[in-house]
Design a protein around this motif. Structure first.
Motif, PDB file in Angstrom:
ATOM      1  N   ARG A   1      19.879  45.670  67.988  1.00  0.00           N
ATOM      2  CA  ARG A   1      20.556  46.767  67.828  1.00  0.00           C
ATOM      3  C   ARG A   1      19.734  47.955  68.677  1.00  0.00           C
TER       4      ARG A   1
ATOM      5  N   MET B   1      17.479  50.696  70.751  1.00  0.00           N
ATOM      6  CA  MET B   1      17.049  50.924  72.018  1.00  0.00           C
ATOM      7  C   MET B   1      16.872  49.318  72.725  1.00  0.00           C
TER       8      MET B   1
ATOM      9  N   ASP C   1      14.970  39.131  67.432  1.00  0.00           N
ATOM     10  CA  ASP C   1      15.098  39.994  66.330  1.00  0.00           C
ATOM     11  C   ASP C   1      14.835  39.236  65.116  1.00  0.00           C
TER      12      ASP C   1
ATOM     13  N   VAL D   1      13.356  36.218  65.634  1.00  0.00           N
ATOM     14  CA  VAL D   1      11.631  36.202  65.463  1.00  0.00           C
ATOM     15  C   VAL D   1      11.257  37.290  64.461  1.00  0.00           C
ATOM     16  N   ASP D   2      10.278  37.008  63.881  1.00  0.00           N
ATOM     17  CA  ASP D   2       9.496  37.910  63.168  1.00  0.00           C
ATOM     18  C   ASP D   2       8.274  38.210  64.046  1.00  0.00           C
ATOM     19  N   VAL D   3       7.901  39.424  64.499  1.00  0.00           N
ATOM     20  CA  VAL D   3       6.806  39.798  65.364  1.00  0.00           C
ATOM     21  C   VAL D   3       5.526  39.845  64.808  1.00  0.00           C
TER      22      VAL D   3
ATOM     23  N   ASN E   1       9.140  45.635  71.624  1.00  0.00           N
ATOM     24  CA  ASN E   1      10.055  46.907  71.031  1.00  0.00           C
ATOM     25  C   ASN E   1      10.244  46.683  69.734  1.00  0.00           C
TER      26      ASN E   1
ATOM     27  N   GLY F   1       6.157  52.815  72.702  1.00  0.00           N
ATOM     28  CA  GLY F   1       5.425  53.693  71.845  1.00  0.00           C
ATOM     29  C   GLY F   1       6.294  54.875  71.342  1.00  0.00           C
TER      30      GLY F   1
ATOM     31  N   TYR G   1       2.966  55.353  60.819  1.00  0.00           N
ATOM     32  CA  TYR G   1       3.900  55.125  62.053  1.00  0.00           C
ATOM     33  C   TYR G   1       3.195  55.526  63.399  1.00  0.00           C
TER      34      TYR G   1
ATOM     35  N   LYS H   1       1.330  53.679  66.530  1.00  0.00           N
ATOM     36  CA  LYS H   1       2.124  54.034  68.040  1.00  0.00           C
ATOM     37  C   LYS H   1       0.604  54.496  68.871  1.00  0.00           C
TER      38      LYS H   1
ATOM     39  N   GLY I   1      11.328  60.138  72.418  1.00  0.00           N
ATOM     40  CA  GLY I   1      11.162  61.303  71.550  1.00  0.00           C
ATOM     41  C   GLY I   1      12.138  61.028  70.226  1.00  0.00           C
TER      42      GLY I   1
ATOM     43  N   VAL J   1      15.778  59.483  69.325  1.00  0.00           N
ATOM     44  CA  VAL J   1      16.636  58.787  69.695  1.00  0.00           C
ATOM     45  C   VAL J   1      17.754  58.392  68.742  1.00  0.00           C
TER      46      VAL J   1
ATOM     47  N   THR K   1      19.439  56.286  67.091  1.00  0.00           N
ATOM     48  CA  THR K   1      19.754  54.777  66.676  1.00  0.00           C
ATOM     49  C   THR K   1      19.852  54.706  65.230  1.00  0.00           C
TER      50      THR K   1
ATOM     51  N   TRP L   1      16.596  56.382  63.303  1.00  0.00           N
ATOM     52  CA  TRP L   1      16.579  57.663  62.872  1.00  0.00           C
ATOM     53  C   TRP L   1      17.623  58.036  61.681  1.00  0.00           C
TER      54      TRP L   1
HETATM   55  N1  NAD Z   1      14.985  56.080  67.507  1.00  0.00           N
HETATM   56  C1  NAD Z   1      13.865  56.925  67.705  1.00  0.00           C
HETATM   57  O1  NAD Z   1      14.199  57.991  67.793  1.00  0.00           O
HETATM   58  C2  NAD Z   1      12.663  56.197  68.477  1.00  0.00           C
HETATM   59  C3  NAD Z   1      11.811  57.051  68.901  1.00  0.00           C
HETATM   60  C4  NAD Z   1      10.488  56.566  69.385  1.00  0.00           C
HETATM   61  C5  NAD Z   1      10.146  55.476  69.231  1.00  0.00           C
HETATM   62  N2  NAD Z   1      11.007  54.543  68.813  1.00  0.00           N
HETATM   63  C6  NAD Z   1      10.669  53.190  68.747  1.00  0.00           C
HETATM   64  O2  NAD Z   1      11.589  52.237  69.467  1.00  0.00           O
HETATM   65  C7  NAD Z   1      11.753  51.057  69.105  1.00  0.00           C
HETATM   66  C8  NAD Z   1      13.195  50.638  68.620  1.00  0.00           C
HETATM   67  O3  NAD Z   1      13.640  51.486  67.789  1.00  0.00           O
HETATM   68  P1  NAD Z   1      15.014  51.710  67.507  1.00  0.00           P
HETATM   69  O4  NAD Z   1      15.431  53.136  67.080  1.00  0.00           O
HETATM   70  O5  NAD Z   1      15.911  50.893  68.370  1.00  0.00           O
HETATM   71  O6  NAD Z   1      15.208  51.107  66.045  1.00  0.00           O
HETATM   72  P2  NAD Z   1      16.405  50.179  64.946  1.00  0.00           P
HETATM   73  O7  NAD Z   1      15.890  50.322  63.705  1.00  0.00           O
HETATM   74  O8  NAD Z   1      17.619  50.735  65.553  1.00  0.00           O
HETATM   75  O9  NAD Z   1      16.038  48.635  65.889  1.00  0.00           O
HETATM   76  C9  NAD Z   1      14.754  48.117  65.640  1.00  0.00           C
HETATM   77  C10 NAD Z   1      15.269  46.484  65.599  1.00  0.00           C
HETATM   78  O10 NAD Z   1      14.056  45.980  65.059  1.00  0.00           O
HETATM   79  C11 NAD Z   1      14.117  44.859  64.417  1.00  0.00           C
HETATM   80  N3  NAD Z   1      12.837  44.615  63.577  1.00  0.00           N
HETATM   81  C12 NAD Z   1      12.179  45.262  62.792  1.00  0.00           C
HETATM   82  N4  NAD Z   1      11.135  44.487  62.165  1.00  0.00           N
HETATM   83  C13 NAD Z   1      11.073  43.378  63.112  1.00  0.00           C
HETATM   84  C14 NAD Z   1      10.145  42.001  63.074  1.00  0.00           C
HETATM   85  N5  NAD Z   1       9.103  42.279  62.226  1.00  0.00           N
HETATM   86  N6  NAD Z   1      10.266  41.188  63.828  1.00  0.00           N
HETATM   87  C15 NAD Z   1      11.443  41.312  64.633  1.00  0.00           C
HETATM   88  N7  NAD Z   1      12.319  42.400  64.541  1.00  0.00           N
HETATM   89  C16 NAD Z   1      12.168  43.411  63.794  1.00  0.00           C
HETATM   90  C17 NAD Z   1      14.998  45.373  63.430  1.00  0.00           C
HETATM   91  O11 NAD Z   1      15.942  44.198  62.876  1.00  0.00           O
HETATM   92  C18 NAD Z   1      16.081  46.114  64.429  1.00  0.00           C
HETATM   93  O12 NAD Z   1      17.123  45.202  64.810  1.00  0.00           O
HETATM   94  C19 NAD Z   1      10.908  50.956  67.828  1.00  0.00           C
HETATM   95  O13 NAD Z   1       9.596  50.406  68.184  1.00  0.00           O
HETATM   96  C20 NAD Z   1      10.601  52.323  67.553  1.00  0.00           C
HETATM   97  O14 NAD Z   1       9.495  52.501  66.733  1.00  0.00           O
HETATM   98  C21 NAD Z   1      12.084  55.102  68.184  1.00  0.00           C
END
Ligand code: NAD
Length: 267
Positions: A16, A18, A37, A63-65, A91, A147, A162, A166, A193, A195, A197, A200
Motif C-alpha cells: 500500500r 508509497m 510486504d 517479506v519481513d524486512v 521502502n 528517508g 522514527y 531516518k 514530507g 504524504v 497514506t 499518516w
Molecule cells: N506518509 C508519509 O508522510 C511519509 C513521509 C516520509 C517518509 N515516509 C516513509 O515512506 C515509506 C512508506 O510509507 P507509507 O506512508 O507508504 O506507509 P504505509 O504504512 O502506507 O505503508 C508501509 C508498508 O510497509 C509495510 N511494512 C511495515 N513493516 C514491515 C516489515 N517489517 N517488513 C515488510 N513490510 C513492512 C506495511 O505492511 C505497509 O504495507 C516508509 O519508510 C515511511 O517511513 C512516509
C-alpha cells in the motif's frame, strides 16, 4: 520505450501507500517488479493490479524486512525470475509517536529494527547479488532508500525513534555510496514530507491522543502549514522522482538524498 524498460526491481513495503505507487509506476514504465510486504495478501493484490496494466511484469512476495533469510529469498526470486537485480527500493517503514520523555525502549527497538536494520539488511543482500552481475553502461545496480524530512531535521520531538531511524537511513546511504560506487553500484535516497497514506492516517489519530491538536486532521494540518507548495503530497507526487532514481537517467548520481516535500526542509 518505458523509462525503466526491462529492469528488475524489488520494492519493500509495497502492499500500500508509497511503495505500491512506486512499484505500479515502474511496471507502467516497463520494469519487472517484486511487490514485497509483510502483508502478503496486499502485496499480491498490488502486484496483480500492476501486472494487469503492464507492460512490465509483477509478482507479490511476503517479506519481513527485519529478517535476513526472507530478504535474501526476495533477491533470489528476482534473479531466478528475471536474471538479475537492477534496483532495490528499501521502502518499508513504521512509525509510532510518543512524547520524548515517555519514549519506551520497546518502541525504539521496534522502529529501529524495521526502519534502520531493515534497510541495512536490504542493502546487504541486494549488493551481494549486484556485485556478481555484469555492468550495464557502467552500472551493476542501484539501491534506493526511503528517508523522511525528519531524517534531515529533528523537527518533531514526538517521533524520536522514527527520526533517528531516518537519520540512520541517510548515513547508510552515504556509507553505501562510499563503499560501492566504484563497483558500479549507486546508493541514493529520497525524503518525502507529508504524504497522505495510511501511515499518516494512523499517525494523525495517535498525535491527537498525545494532545497535538484537538481532533483528527489537526496534526496533519499543523504539520503542513509550512509546505511551500501549499498542500500535502499524494503517493503519485513521489513516483516521478522515484522512477528517475530507478532509471538510467540517474546513473551519475550517488550518495544523494532528494527531498520530495513540496518545500519543507530546504537544502
Ligand atoms: N506518509 C508519509 O508522510 C511519509 C513521509 C516520509 C517518509 N515516509 C516513509 O515512506 C515509506 C512508506 O510509507 P507509507 O506512508 O507508504 O506507509 P504505509 O504504512 O502506507 O505503508 C508501509 C508498508 O510497509 C509495510 N511494512 C511495515 N513493516 C514491515 C516489515 N517489517 N517488513 C515488510 N513490510 C513492512 C506495511 O505492511 C505497509 O504495507 C516508509 O519508510 C515511511 O517511513 C512516509
Amino acid at each position: 520505450m518505458g523509462r525503466a524498460e526491462g529492469k528488475t526491481v524489488i520494492v519493500t513495503g509495497a502492499a500500500r501507500g508509497m511503495g505500491r505507487a512506486i512499484g505500479h509506476r515502474l511496471v507502467e514504465e516497463g520494469a519487472n517488479v517484486i511487490f514485497a510486504d509483510m502483508n502478503a495478501e496486499g502485496a499480491n493484490e498490488a502486484a496483480a493490479a500492476a501486472a494487469e496494466v503492464g507492460p512490465g511484469q509483477a509478482t507479490g512476495m511476503p517479506v519481513d524486512v527485519r529478517n535476513r533469510e526472507q530478504t535474501k529469498a526476495l533477491v533470489d526470486e528476482a534473479v531466478s525470475k528475471w536474471g538479475r537485480l537492477d534496483v532495490m527500493f528499501n521502502n518499508a517503514g513504521v512509525n509510532k509517536p510518543e512524547k520524548f520523555l515517555e519514549t519506551t525502549e520497546e518502541n525504539w527497538q521496534f522502529i529501529m529494527d524495521v526502519n534502520a536494520l531493515g534497510v541495512m539488511l536490504g542493502m546487504q543482500e541486494a549488493i551481494k547479488q549486484m556485485l556478481k552481475q555484469d555492468k550495464v553502461n557502467g552500472i551493476r545496480g542501484k539501491i534506493i532508500n526511503t528517508g523522511s524530512i525528519v531524517g534531515r531535521d529533528g523537527m518533531d520531538p514526538n517521533v524520536a525513534p522514527y527520526s533517528v531511524s531516518k537519520f540512520g537511513v541517510f548515513a547508510l546511504t552515504q556509507m553505501g555510496a562510499r563503499e560501492f560506487s566504484g563497483e558500479g553500484i549507486t546508493v541514493n535516497s529520497f525524503a518525502p514530507g507529508v504524504v497522505a497514506t495510511e501511515l499518516w492516517e494512523v499517525l494523525d489519530g495517535q498525535l491527537v491522543d498525545l494532545g497535538i491538536g484537538e481532533k483528527k486532521g489537526d496534526p496533519m494540518r499543523m504539520f503542513s502549514e509550512n509546505i511551500l507548495m501549499g498542500r500535502v503530497a499524494t503517493p503519485d507526487d513521489i513516483t516521478g522522482t522515484t522512477t528517475f532514481l530507478a532509471s538510467s537517467e540517474s546513473d551519475y548520481m550517488t550518495g544523494q538524498t532528494l527531498m520530495i516535500d513540496g518545500g519543507m526542509v530546504l537544502d
